[in-house]
Scaffold this motif. Sequence first.
Motif, PDB file in Angstrom:
ATOM      1  N   HIS A  33       0.830  -1.210   0.000  1.00 41.04           N
ATOM      2  CA  HIS A  33       0.000   0.000   0.000  1.00 41.04           C
ATOM      3  C   HIS A  33       0.865   1.261   0.000  1.00 41.04           C
ATOM      4  O   HIS A  33       0.543   2.234  -0.683  1.00 41.04           O
ATOM      5  CB  HIS A  33      -0.979  -0.015   1.173  1.00 41.04           C
ATOM      6  N   GLN A  34       1.976   1.256   0.747  1.00 47.53           N
ATOM      7  CA  GLN A  34       2.892   2.403   0.750  1.00 47.53           C
ATOM      8  C   GLN A  34       3.496   2.616  -0.641  1.00 47.53           C
ATOM      9  O   GLN A  34       3.664   3.754  -1.084  1.00 47.53           O
ATOM     10  CB  GLN A  34       4.015   2.196   1.766  1.00 47.53           C
ATOM     11  N   SER A  42       3.474  10.744  -6.560  1.00 54.86           N
ATOM     12  CA  SER A  42       4.709  11.086  -7.288  1.00 54.86           C
ATOM     13  C   SER A  42       5.879  11.267  -6.329  1.00 54.86           C
ATOM     14  O   SER A  42       6.724  12.135  -6.505  1.00 54.86           O
ATOM     15  CB  SER A  42       4.515  12.342  -8.152  1.00 54.86           C
ATOM     16  N   ASP A  43       5.925  10.420  -5.303  1.00 55.96           N
ATOM     17  CA  ASP A  43       6.981  10.450  -4.293  1.00 55.96           C
ATOM     18  C   ASP A  43       8.066   9.456  -4.708  1.00 55.96           C
ATOM     19  O   ASP A  43       8.080   8.305  -4.275  1.00 55.96           O
ATOM     20  CB  ASP A  43       6.386  10.102  -2.930  1.00 55.96           C
ATOM     21  N   ALA A  44       8.961   9.919  -5.579  1.00 60.29           N
ATOM     22  CA  ALA A  44       9.992   9.046  -6.140  1.00 60.29           C
ATOM     23  C   ALA A  44      10.917   8.479  -5.070  1.00 60.29           C
ATOM     24  O   ALA A  44      11.341   7.327  -5.161  1.00 60.29           O
ATOM     25  CB  ALA A  44      10.800   9.797  -7.190  1.00 60.29           C
ATOM     26  N   ALA A  45      11.224   9.260  -4.033  1.00 57.11           N
ATOM     27  CA  ALA A  45      12.149   8.794  -2.982  1.00 57.11           C
ATOM     28  C   ALA A  45      11.550   7.624  -2.200  1.00 57.11           C
ATOM     29  O   ALA A  45      12.221   6.608  -1.991  1.00 57.11           O
ATOM     30  CB  ALA A  45      12.507   9.944  -2.049  1.00 57.11           C
ATOM     31  N   THR A  46      10.301   7.742  -1.780  1.00 56.68           N
ATOM     32  CA  THR A  46       9.659   6.650  -1.040  1.00 56.68           C
ATOM     33  C   THR A  46       9.471   5.438  -1.941  1.00 56.68           C
ATOM     34  O   THR A  46       9.740   4.307  -1.539  1.00 56.68           O
ATOM     35  CB  THR A  46       8.310   7.104  -0.452  1.00 56.68           C
ATOM     36  N   GLY A 137      12.343  -4.585   6.749  1.00 54.28           N
ATOM     37  CA  GLY A 137      11.272  -4.144   5.864  1.00 54.28           C
ATOM     38  C   GLY A 137      11.192  -5.010   4.619  1.00 54.28           C
ATOM     39  O   GLY A 137      12.115  -5.763   4.312  1.00 54.28           O
ATOM     40  N   TRP A 138      10.101  -4.902   3.918  1.00 47.39           N
ATOM     41  CA  TRP A 138       9.896  -5.662   2.683  1.00 47.39           C
ATOM     42  C   TRP A 138      10.176  -4.770   1.491  1.00 47.39           C
ATOM     43  O   TRP A 138       9.863  -3.583   1.505  1.00 47.39           O
ATOM     44  CB  TRP A 138       8.465  -6.205   2.636  1.00 47.39           C
ATOM     45  N   ARG A 139      10.768  -5.329   0.422  1.00 42.52           N
ATOM     46  CA  ARG A 139      11.098  -4.602  -0.796  1.00 42.52           C
ATOM     47  C   ARG A 139      10.551  -5.378  -1.997  1.00 42.52           C
ATOM     48  O   ARG A 139      10.716  -6.598  -2.076  1.00 42.52           O
ATOM     49  CB  ARG A 139      12.613  -4.460  -0.988  1.00 42.52           C
TER      50      ARG A 139
END
Length: 149
Positions: A33-34, A42-46, A137-139
């Motif tokens: 979801h994140q 449009s949060d390229a960094a996150t 964390g998951w990637r």
Amino acid sequence: EPTPNAGAAPFGVPSGGDDERDETIEQILQTVHQLFEAFSNSDAATFSSLVDDDARFVRTGYDEEGAPEVVSYPKEYFVSTLTSAKKGHLQERISQPFVQHRDTMAHVWCRYALSVGGEPRYTGVKSIQLRLAADGGWRAVNICDTIDS
């Protein structure tokens, strides 16, 4: 002779009763979801932080003659797209997620709808593979989708 893993729950299903929430499944869904929230904002960094550097994005469909077609994109394609896109111009929503996980590997199968500039563009199914990172964390490592419309 006992069967290995006899009585174990199927992949992706909590091992307890029906009312039990599986914390790992919740963490995996939170990551997915994140990821889509970052895309829509449009949060390229996150977005980049939630996607493995070697991740592959694959779109499956059919070409103009009706033959199966596969197009692959690197992570940087989406990062650069999000860097230049206005917040909210790209909106992608998921629904009906089904999560499977085992140790450091997870899979999410879900429906999606993509809108561009407020206009519906695509719907289909996404298959998202994730790995557990050293930080807990998951990637996302692979994201594959179909185009239904």
